[in-house]
Design an enzyme around this catalytic site. Structure first.
Site, PDB file in Angstrom:
ATOM      1  N   VAL A 139       0.843  -1.198   0.000  1.00 24.44           N
ATOM      2  CA  VAL A 139       0.000   0.000   0.000  1.00 24.44           C
ATOM      3  C   VAL A 139       0.877   1.247   0.000  1.00 24.44           C
ATOM      4  O   VAL A 139       2.104   1.165   0.108  1.00 24.44           O
ATOM      5  CB  VAL A 139      -0.965   0.024   1.216  1.00 24.44           C
ATOM      6  CG1 VAL A 139      -1.880  -1.193   1.179  1.00 24.44           C
ATOM      7  CG2 VAL A 139      -0.218   0.110   2.520  1.00 24.44           C
ATOM      8  N   SER A 160      12.753  -3.215  -6.002  1.00 29.37           N
ATOM      9  CA  SER A 160      13.107  -2.297  -7.087  1.00 29.37           C
ATOM     10  C   SER A 160      12.842  -2.922  -8.443  1.00 29.37           C
ATOM     11  O   SER A 160      12.943  -4.124  -8.613  1.00 29.37           O
ATOM     12  CB  SER A 160      14.571  -1.880  -7.016  1.00 29.37           C
ATOM     13  OG  SER A 160      14.862  -1.047  -8.123  1.00 29.37           O
ATOM     14  N   LYS A 220      17.597  -0.126   0.068  1.00 30.74           N
ATOM     15  CA  LYS A 220      16.763   0.314  -1.060  1.00 30.74           C
ATOM     16  C   LYS A 220      16.874   1.836  -1.234  1.00 30.74           C
ATOM     17  O   LYS A 220      16.938   2.349  -2.348  1.00 30.74           O
ATOM     18  CB  LYS A 220      15.299  -0.090  -0.838  1.00 30.74           C
ATOM     19  CG  LYS A 220      14.307   0.515  -1.833  1.00 30.74           C
ATOM     20  CD  LYS A 220      14.596   0.087  -3.248  1.00 30.74           C
ATOM     21  CE  LYS A 220      13.570   0.396  -4.309  1.00 30.74           C
ATOM     22  NZ  LYS A 220      12.746   1.551  -4.262  1.00 30.74           N
ATOM     23  N   HIS A 236      20.118   2.568  -2.837  1.00 29.79           N
ATOM     24  CA  HIS A 236      19.959   2.181  -4.251  1.00 29.79           C
ATOM     25  C   HIS A 236      19.358   3.355  -5.034  1.00 29.79           C
ATOM     26  O   HIS A 236      19.841   3.723  -6.114  1.00 29.79           O
ATOM     27  CB  HIS A 236      19.056   0.948  -4.382  1.00 29.79           C
ATOM     28  CG  HIS A 236      18.524   0.710  -5.767  1.00 29.79           C
ATOM     29  ND1 HIS A 236      17.480   1.458  -6.305  1.00 29.79           N
ATOM     30  CD2 HIS A 236      18.889  -0.150  -6.737  1.00 29.79           C
ATOM     31  CE1 HIS A 236      17.249   1.055  -7.547  1.00 29.79           C
ATOM     32  NE2 HIS A 236      18.087   0.071  -7.831  1.00 29.79           N
ATOM     33  N   ASN A 237      18.315   3.954  -4.503  1.00 26.91           N
ATOM     34  CA  ASN A 237      17.671   5.054  -5.215  1.00 26.91           C
ATOM     35  C   ASN A 237      18.566   6.283  -5.298  1.00 26.91           C
ATOM     36  O   ASN A 237      18.557   6.991  -6.301  1.00 26.91           O
ATOM     37  CB  ASN A 237      16.331   5.407  -4.559  1.00 26.91           C
ATOM     38  CG  ASN A 237      15.265   4.365  -4.870  1.00 26.91           C
ATOM     39  OD1 ASN A 237      15.577   3.195  -5.062  1.00 26.91           O
ATOM     40  ND2 ASN A 237      14.013   4.779  -4.916  1.00 26.91           N
ATOM     41  N   GLU A 247      20.889   5.609  -7.985  1.00 30.53           N
ATOM     42  CA  GLU A 247      20.121   5.742  -9.239  1.00 30.53           C
ATOM     43  C   GLU A 247      20.063   7.223  -9.672  1.00 30.53           C
ATOM     44  O   GLU A 247      20.278   7.545 -10.840  1.00 30.53           O
ATOM     45  CB  GLU A 247      18.720   5.178  -8.985  1.00 30.53           C
ATOM     46  CG  GLU A 247      17.692   5.414 -10.067  1.00 30.53           C
ATOM     47  CD  GLU A 247      16.290   4.961  -9.586  1.00 30.53           C
ATOM     48  OE1 GLU A 247      16.174   3.882  -8.964  1.00 30.53           O
ATOM     49  OE2 GLU A 247      15.332   5.703  -9.819  1.00 30.53           O
ATOM     50  N   TYR A 248      19.810   8.116  -8.711  1.00 26.65           N
ATOM     51  CA  TYR A 248      19.793   9.549  -9.028  1.00 26.65           C
ATOM     52  C   TYR A 248      21.157   9.972  -9.590  1.00 26.65           C
ATOM     53  O   TYR A 248      21.236  10.724 -10.562  1.00 26.65           O
ATOM     54  CB  TYR A 248      19.518  10.377  -7.767  1.00 26.65           C
ATOM     55  CG  TYR A 248      18.070  10.592  -7.398  1.00 26.65           C
ATOM     56  CD1 TYR A 248      17.195   9.531  -7.250  1.00 26.65           C
ATOM     57  CD2 TYR A 248      17.588  11.882  -7.152  1.00 26.65           C
ATOM     58  CE1 TYR A 248      15.874   9.737  -6.865  1.00 26.65           C
ATOM     59  CE2 TYR A 248      16.266  12.100  -6.777  1.00 26.65           C
ATOM     60  CZ  TYR A 248      15.423  11.027  -6.634  1.00 26.65           C
ATOM     61  OH  TYR A 248      14.123  11.242  -6.249  1.00 26.65           O
ATOM     62  N   HIS A 294      37.732  26.346  19.574  1.00 27.50           N
ATOM     63  CA  HIS A 294      37.227  24.978  19.409  1.00 27.50           C
ATOM     64  C   HIS A 294      38.324  23.927  19.550  1.00 27.50           C
ATOM     65  O   HIS A 294      38.047  22.747  19.526  1.00 27.50           O
ATOM     66  CB  HIS A 294      36.538  24.839  18.044  1.00 27.50           C
ATOM     67  CG  HIS A 294      35.252  25.599  17.973  1.00 27.50           C
ATOM     68  ND1 HIS A 294      34.213  25.358  18.846  1.00 27.50           N
ATOM     69  CD2 HIS A 294      34.846  26.615  17.155  1.00 27.50           C
ATOM     70  CE1 HIS A 294      33.207  26.193  18.552  1.00 27.50           C
ATOM     71  NE2 HIS A 294      33.570  26.964  17.550  1.00 27.50           N
TER      72      HIS A 294
HETATM   73  P1  NBP Z   1       0.063   3.330  -4.318  1.00 29.74           P
HETATM   74  O1  NBP Z   1       1.279   3.818  -3.623  1.00 29.74           O
HETATM   75  O2  NBP Z   1      -0.610   4.246  -5.260  1.00 29.74           O
HETATM   76  O3  NBP Z   1      -0.997   2.864  -3.197  1.00 29.74           O
HETATM   77  C1  NBP Z   1      -2.280   2.439  -3.560  1.00 29.74           C
HETATM   78  C2  NBP Z   1      -2.716   1.295  -2.693  1.00 29.74           C
HETATM   79  O4  NBP Z   1      -2.706   1.661  -1.309  1.00 29.74           O
HETATM   80  C3  NBP Z   1      -4.127   0.856  -3.022  1.00 29.74           C
HETATM   81  O5  NBP Z   1      -4.192  -0.543  -2.919  1.00 29.74           O
HETATM   82  C4  NBP Z   1      -4.941   1.546  -1.930  1.00 29.74           C
HETATM   83  O6  NBP Z   1      -6.153   0.932  -1.685  1.00 29.74           O
HETATM   84  C5  NBP Z   1      -4.011   1.363  -0.774  1.00 29.74           C
HETATM   85  N1  NBP Z   1      -4.322   2.198   0.390  1.00 29.74           N
HETATM   86  C6  NBP Z   1      -4.202   3.539   0.571  1.00 29.74           C
HETATM   87 BR1  NBP Z   1      -3.682   4.720  -0.706  1.00 29.74          BR
HETATM   88  N2  NBP Z   1      -4.566   3.945   1.782  1.00 29.74           N
HETATM   89  C7  NBP Z   1      -4.940   2.837   2.421  1.00 29.74           C
HETATM   90  C8  NBP Z   1      -5.439   2.602   3.726  1.00 29.74           C
HETATM   91  N3  NBP Z   1      -5.559   3.593   4.611  1.00 29.74           N
HETATM   92  N4  NBP Z   1      -5.758   1.334   4.051  1.00 29.74           N
HETATM   93  C9  NBP Z   1      -5.620   0.329   3.166  1.00 29.74           C
HETATM   94  N5  NBP Z   1      -5.150   0.495   1.918  1.00 29.74           N
HETATM   95  C10 NBP Z   1      -4.808   1.731   1.540  1.00 29.74           C
HETATM   96  O7  NBP Z   1       0.339   1.924  -5.047  1.00 29.74           O
HETATM   97  P2  NBP Z   1       1.578   1.468  -5.937  1.00 29.74           P
HETATM   98  O8  NBP Z   1       1.978   2.527  -6.896  1.00 29.74           O
HETATM   99  O9  NBP Z   1       1.227   0.121  -6.435  1.00 29.74           O
HETATM  100  O10 NBP Z   1       2.759   1.331  -4.867  1.00 29.74           O
HETATM  101  C11 NBP Z   1       2.677   0.483  -3.738  1.00 29.74           C
HETATM  102  C12 NBP Z   1       3.943   0.666  -2.913  1.00 29.74           C
HETATM  103  O11 NBP Z   1       5.060   0.310  -3.703  1.00 29.74           O
HETATM  104  C13 NBP Z   1       4.184   2.107  -2.461  1.00 29.74           C
HETATM  105  O12 NBP Z   1       4.748   2.106  -1.179  1.00 29.74           O
HETATM  106  C14 NBP Z   1       5.169   2.641  -3.440  1.00 29.74           C
HETATM  107  O13 NBP Z   1       6.020   3.636  -2.902  1.00 29.74           O
HETATM  108  C15 NBP Z   1       5.940   1.415  -3.808  1.00 29.74           C
HETATM  109  N6  NBP Z   1       6.384   1.506  -5.206  1.00 29.74           N
HETATM  110  C16 NBP Z   1       7.515   0.973  -5.526  1.00 29.74           C
HETATM  111  C17 NBP Z   1       7.959   1.026  -6.811  1.00 29.74           C
HETATM  112  C18 NBP Z   1       9.223   0.404  -7.086  1.00 29.74           C
HETATM  113  O14 NBP Z   1       9.751   0.502  -8.184  1.00 29.74           O
HETATM  114  N7  NBP Z   1       9.743  -0.273  -6.127  1.00 29.74           N
HETATM  115  C19 NBP Z   1       7.247   1.611  -7.832  1.00 29.74           C
HETATM  116  C20 NBP Z   1       6.068   2.122  -7.505  1.00 29.74           C
HETATM  117  C21 NBP Z   1       5.654   2.069  -6.176  1.00 29.74           C
HETATM  118  P3  NBP Z   1      -7.486   1.417  -2.490  1.00 29.74           P
HETATM  119  O15 NBP Z   1      -7.449   0.680  -3.800  1.00 29.74           O
HETATM  120  O16 NBP Z   1      -8.592   0.970  -1.615  1.00 29.74           O
HETATM  121  O17 NBP Z   1      -7.399   2.895  -2.654  1.00 29.74           O
END
Ligand code: NBP
Length: 478
Positions: A74, A128, A183, A186-187, A190-191, A453
């Site tokens: 999430v 990642s 992680k 890593h980012n 990446e920057y 100092h």
């Molecule tokens: P998002 O970061 O956009 O989160 C959306 C999800 O969070 C939905 O399932 C939403 O449920 C849920 N959610 C929220 Br918002 N508030 C909530 C709450 N209070 N209770 C329960 N569920 C809740 O999704 P994403 O882009 O798929 O990213 C998910 C994670 O992965 C994030 O932490 C993000 O930083 C990370 N990420 C990583 C990469 C990478 O390359 N590693 C890329 C993108 C993201 P809903 O559907 O009911 O609104």
């Protein structure tokens, strides 16, 4: 049958991870706050494997075999805490909660501590590779207890990216926040990688006078050598892309204001807290920030610069070779800084991180994947206590062979008024490490003058102070 693993949070990352588990033969329970997403996932991709959809938190928990393994995917921050609050009362000692979001490692440390009190394992996990990685094989950086990893590791190994030698790109990084810390760095790296590539592009465009298409070809050829990496590969793709609407190179119609989500910034903030010099990463974060200050840039349009014509064809080709050397040398320096930060983080928090293993899990799946990481792994495997990556014999030799061209590029950029904060900061870091004496001795004198100092001496132990306002004799200050 009960599910071996569950994923809650089925936006793009969670859905793709769940599909990856299912495609690899695992039974996956899936859940999302808004149940429509769960239904949509199973409707669209249900035939890819064994999914167990759950509409309530209770059903989700009940669908999992024990000890339960549930991945939270999430939004990072408060939503992650909300989901933990929701699930914790439904779980039992021995269960494993995995946070795959981009959490700050300090939050992960707190959550791990809170759940540990309930006997629940919390595994803060860096993931990642973006959407594609989540589906086809990400690089995975889990932190948490060894016991949790014993139960979780084999499942993660099935879905992780595989390096060329077949090794899965996942390893137990260390306790509590270690995975999210790695992680984060890593980012940051990446920057820095992206900034250095951008500077190489800028120089080839402005100094060598190359077109985006020519630069794309140059990057393609670099990608067959020691710079072979995902970021160089996609750079060549972006540069050869032509905008449909205008028929101009895509790179010329995009607004030149870079955005950021924050993990690079965290790397620099934490580096400042830990006292680790990461100027290459910091310059990359600042370069994005500067590009976005359009009011500052507009107000500075009249600032004078040097007059210089682009190079001739033969000179341009020689210059492009020098830029490759500068890019490679600067890249070694940014990885040196990133690995230094991981080493200090590991010492500070007692994580015992194996730096060679970190390099190994970055070899595939993640954004900074590169042939180069095999070299880094070999350096740390040969000498696990290596203080600086630069002092590895192989890297010392390579950077030594590159340094004259690197200097020529930085000097040429300055003379021609092209900003190269990444190349320049990397070179300054390199020269500072080489220097027999740094002007920090003078800094110490100034600090002692205005603030008493004190300073240490090169010839005797102890702390000393000079009576600057008096007869300038020296007294002991310890
Ligand atoms: P998002 O970061 O956009 O989160 C959306 C999800 O969070 C939905 O399932 C939403 O449920 C849920 N959610 C929220 Br918002 N508030 C909530 C709450 N209070 N209770 C329960 N569920 C809740 O999704 P994403 O882009 O798929 O990213 C998910 C994670 O992965 C994030 O932490 C993000 O930083 C990370 N990420 C990583 C990469 C990478 O390359 N590693 C890329 C993108 C993201 P809903 O559907 O009911 O609104």
């Amino acid at each position: 049958d009960k599910a071996q693993i569950g994923v809650t949070g089925l936006a793009v990352m969670g859905s793709n991870l769940a599909r990856n588990f299912a495609r690899n033969g695992l039974t996956v329970a899936v859940h999302n706050r808004t149940a429509a997403r769960t239904r949509a996932l199973v409707e669209e991709f249900g035939d890819e494997g064994a999914f167990v959809p759950a509409e309530s938190a209770e059903d989700f928990v009940a669908a999992l075999e024990r000890p339960r393994r549930l991945i939270l995917m999430v939004k990072a921050g408060e939503p992650t805490d909300a989901v933990i609050r929701e699930f914790a009362p439904l779980l039992e000692p021995g269960d494993v909660v995995i946070d795959g979001g981009n959490a700050h490692f300090a939050d992960t440390r707190r959550r791990e501590r809170e759940l540990r009190e309930l006997g629940i394992h919390f595994v803060g996990t860096g993931v990642s590779g973006g959407e594609e990685g989540a589906l086809h094989g990400p690089s995975i950086m889990p932190g948490g207890s060894a016991e949790a990893y014993a139960s979780l590791g084999p499942l993660l190994e099935r879905i992780a990216a595989k390096a060329k030698d077949g090794a899965p790109c996942v390893t137990h990084i260390g306790p509590d926040g270690a995975g999210h810390f790695v992680k984060m760095v890593h980012n940051g790296i990446e920057y820095a990688d992206m900034q250095l590539i951008a500077e190489a592009y800028h120089l080839l465009r402005s100094v060598a006078g190359y077109s985006p298409e020519q630069i794309s070809r140059t990057f393609r050829s670099w990608n067959t050598g020691r710079l072979d990496s995902y970021l160089i590969e996609i750079t060549a793709e972006v540069l050869s892309h032509i905008d449909d609407a205008t028929d101009e190179p895509f790179v010329d119609v995009v607004a030149d204001e870079a955005e950021q989500k924050g993990t690079g910034r965290w790397t620099v903030q934490i580096a400042l807290d830990l006292g680790v010099p990461v100027p290459g990463i910091a310059e990359a974060v600042f370069a994005r920030s500067l590009s976005g200050h359009t009011e500052l840039r507009r107000a500075s349009g009249e600032l004078p610069g040097p007059a210089a014509a682009p190079l001739g064809e033969a000179e341009a080709a020689a210059f492009a070779d020098q830029v490759e050397q500068a890019l490679y040398a600067s890249k070694i320096v940014s990885y040196t800084q990133g690995f230094h930060q991981i080493r200090v983080g590991s010492e500070t928090y007692g994580w015992g991180i194996d730096l060679g293993a970190v390099a190994a899990v970055w070899r595939a799946g993640c954004i900074i994947r590169a042939a180069f990481l095999d070299r880094i792994r070999a350096a740390y495997d040969a000498e696990p206590g290596l203080v600086s990556l630069l002092s590895d014999k192989g890297f010392t030799e390579e950077i030594g062979a590159a340094q004259e061209d690197w200097r020529a590029v930085v000097a040429g950029a300055a003379l021609r008024g092209v900003p190269t904060p990444g190349f320049s900061a990397a070179l300054a870091y390199y020269d500072a490490l080489r220097a027999q004496r740094l002007p920090a001795a003078l800094t110490q004198g100034q600090r002692d003058f205005f603030g008493a100092h004190s300073y240490r001496r090169t010839d005797r132990e102890g702390a000393f102070h000079t009576l600057w306002g008096g007869d300038r004799s020296e007294v002991r200050a310890d």
